[in-house]
Write an enzyme that holds these catalytic residues in place. Sequence first.
Site, short mmCIF file in Angstrom:
data_model
loop_
_atom_site.label_atom_id
_atom_site.label_comp_id
_atom_site.label_asym_id
_atom_site.label_seq_id
_atom_site.Cartn_x
_atom_site.Cartn_y
_atom_site.Cartn_z
N ASP A 49 95.53 24.82 1.84
CA ASP A 49 94.87 24.32 3.06
C ASP A 49 95.45 22.95 3.37
OD1 ASP A 49 92.81 22.50 4.35
OD2 ASP A 49 91.50 24.31 3.70
N ILE A 50 95.68 22.57 4.93
CA ILE A 50 96.39 21.46 5.11
C ILE A 50 95.60 20.24 5.00
CG2 ILE A 50 98.25 22.06 6.74
CD1 ILE A 50 96.08 21.58 8.94
N ASN A 99 82.63 29.76 4.61
CA ASN A 99 81.56 29.55 5.76
C ASN A 99 81.53 30.70 6.84
OD1 ASN A 99 81.00 26.79 5.13
ND2 ASN A 99 83.04 26.50 5.49
N GLN A 118 81.80 26.95 10.28
CA GLN A 118 83.14 27.54 10.08
C GLN A 118 83.91 27.20 11.30
OE1 GLN A 118 82.70 31.87 10.50
NE2 GLN A 118 84.74 32.40 10.20
N HIS A 130 87.82 33.66 5.85
CA HIS A 130 88.69 33.12 4.82
C HIS A 130 87.72 32.33 3.61
CE1 HIS A 130 87.82 30.14 7.56
NE2 HIS A 130 87.68 28.97 6.75
N HIS A 137 87.67 29.85 0.74
CA HIS A 137 88.42 28.45 0.02
C HIS A 137 88.37 28.62 -1.46
CE1 HIS A 137 87.77 26.00 3.84
NE2 HIS A 137 86.97 26.84 3.95
#
Length: 131
Positions: A31-32, A87, A92, A98, A100
């Site tokens: 994740d960025i 989410n 979301q 996706h 996490h």
Amino acid sequence: MKDDCVFCKIIKGEIPNYTIYEDKDFKVFLDINPITNGHALLVPKTHYENMFELDEKMVTKIFKTAKKVYDIEKDKINLEGYTLIQNNGHGQDVKHYHLHLIPRYTHDDVKYNSNEKQLVEVENVFNQIKE
Ligand code: AMP
């Protein structure tokens, strides 16, 4: 694949990313905007918007793959736990399913708050759900 979907673009290799695991069904990349060190997103290559579009086979594959990624990460970054968040709809940001994968550490500052007001709300919502 959806043309305007950022995760479809990552899957197609059109956006730079930090992929830590990939197979025919999934891409898992960092994740960025990480919550903790090693926070990754497990993303099916097929564009499902959210959990309500997944069939049982895909749900099973997602959790098997989450365990694989846990095994990859655990020795390399000395994580001490794994928190999963997912989410759907409100909350979301990216409308491509996706999961996490959030490594946890003794001194991380990830918190779940609880107070008296919330406990009252729990009783109210319990009564609504059970009605
Ligand atoms: P959610 O609110 O569950 O939809 O979370 C979306 C997540 O995707 C956020 O944690 C973002 O930081 C992350 N994200 C968005 N764009 C990218 C990207 N290009 N590469 C990696 N992570 C991303």
